[in-house]
Every structure is written in structure tokens, then in C-alpha cells.
Design a protein around this motif. Structure first.
Motif, PDB file in Angstrom:
ATOM      1  N   LEU A 131       0.828  -1.199   0.000  1.00 44.61           N
ATOM      2  CA  LEU A 131       0.000   0.000   0.000  1.00 44.61           C
ATOM      3  C   LEU A 131       0.866   1.254   0.000  1.00 44.61           C
ATOM      4  N   VAL A 132       1.898   1.274   0.811  1.00 50.65           N
ATOM      5  CA  VAL A 132       2.773   2.449   0.875  1.00 50.65           C
ATOM      6  C   VAL A 132       3.463   2.680  -0.467  1.00 50.65           C
ATOM      7  N   LEU A 133       3.975   1.625  -1.071  1.00 50.52           N
ATOM      8  CA  LEU A 133       4.642   1.772  -2.367  1.00 50.52           C
ATOM      9  C   LEU A 133       3.642   2.205  -3.447  1.00 50.52           C
ATOM     10  N   SER A 134       2.449   1.640  -3.408  1.00 54.74           N
ATOM     11  CA  SER A 134       1.420   2.018  -4.366  1.00 54.74           C
ATOM     12  C   SER A 134       1.062   3.492  -4.235  1.00 54.74           C
ATOM     13  N   MET A 135       0.834   3.950  -3.032  1.00 53.76           N
ATOM     14  CA  MET A 135       0.448   5.339  -2.836  1.00 53.76           C
ATOM     15  C   MET A 135       1.603   6.299  -3.121  1.00 53.76           C
ATOM     16  N   SER A 136       2.840   5.857  -2.903  1.00 53.12           N
ATOM     17  CA  SER A 136       3.963   6.732  -3.239  1.00 53.12           C
ATOM     18  C   SER A 136       4.113   6.866  -4.757  1.00 53.12           C
ATOM     19  N   TYR A 137       3.849   5.785  -5.499  1.00 54.38           N
ATOM     20  CA  TYR A 137       3.839   5.895  -6.958  1.00 54.38           C
ATOM     21  C   TYR A 137       2.755   6.862  -7.418  1.00 54.38           C
ATOM     22  N   VAL A 138       1.568   6.753  -6.838  1.00 54.28           N
ATOM     23  CA  VAL A 138       0.459   7.616  -7.232  1.00 54.28           C
ATOM     24  C   VAL A 138       0.759   9.068  -6.859  1.00 54.28           C
ATOM     25  N   ALA A 139       1.297   9.299  -5.672  1.00 47.07           N
ATOM     26  CA  ALA A 139       1.637  10.665  -5.252  1.00 47.07           C
ATOM     27  C   ALA A 139       2.729  11.254  -6.144  1.00 47.07           C
ATOM     28  N   GLY A 140       3.734  10.475  -6.482  1.00 43.42           N
ATOM     29  CA  GLY A 140       4.796  10.953  -7.364  1.00 43.42           C
ATOM     30  C   GLY A 140       4.294  11.267  -8.758  1.00 43.42           C
TER      31      GLY A 140
END
Length: 96
Positions: free
Chosen positions: A47-56
Motif C-alpha cells: 500500500l505504501v509503495l502504491s500510494m507513493s507511486y500515485v503521489a509521485g
């Protein structure tokens, strides 16, 4: 074989025509894929990696649109802001 060749040529041309948009789309696809893995496994690193990709990706969209406005400016900005808000909310929700 001809279909794969056409698909590959389309991918190559899209990366050459607008590389930042291709990278943003790739980051969004990776974020979606990792979100699906998180739904299946429910392990927080996905989840953290997914949301960091989306935020970036959303941040990159906003910066690109601020520097070089496009005709679909409002839709892109609204979608980027929505994705950024959702990703920040999910990361904060995960922390608490």
C-alpha cells in the motif's frame, strides 16, 4: 506477430513523443498493480509503495501542467489533485 509489432511500435512512438507522460502513466499502472496486490495480501508495504507511486505521478502531472499547459488542463489538474489527496489520505490512515 503483426499485432505484437504494431503494439511495440506504438509503445516506442509514445515514449519518444511525450516521455514524461509515459513515465506518469507507467507509475500509475504500477501503483494500481501494487494496490491490487495489497487488496489480495493486505501487507502494508504494498500500500505504501502504491500510494507513493500515485503521489509521485500526481505531483509530476501538476508540475508538468504548471510549466507547459495543455488543452486538457482542467481535467488533468483535477485528476492529479484527486489522486494526490487520496494517496496522502491513505498513507496518513495507514500511519495512524
Amino acid at each position: 506477430m503483426r499485432r505484437w509489432h504494431f503494439w511495440w511500435q506504438t509503445l516506442v512512438l509514445s515514449t519518444q513523443y511525450n516521455p514524461p507522460q509515459f513515465v506518469e502513466a507507467l507509475m500509475l499502472m504500477l501503483g494500481f498493480f501494487l494496490l491490487l496486490i495489497w487488496i489480495w495480501n493486505e501487507q502494508w508495504p504494498y500500500l505504501v509503495l502504491s500510494m507513493s507511486y500515485v503521489a509521485g505521478s500526481s505531483t509530476s502531472m501538476l508540475i508538468r501542467e504548471a510549466m507547459i499547459p495543455s488543452p486538457t488542463l482542467q481535467l488533468t489538474q483535477k485528476m492529479a489533485i484527486l489522486l494526490l489527496i487520496v494517496s496522502i489520505y491513505m498513507i496518513i490512515d495507514l500511519i495512524w
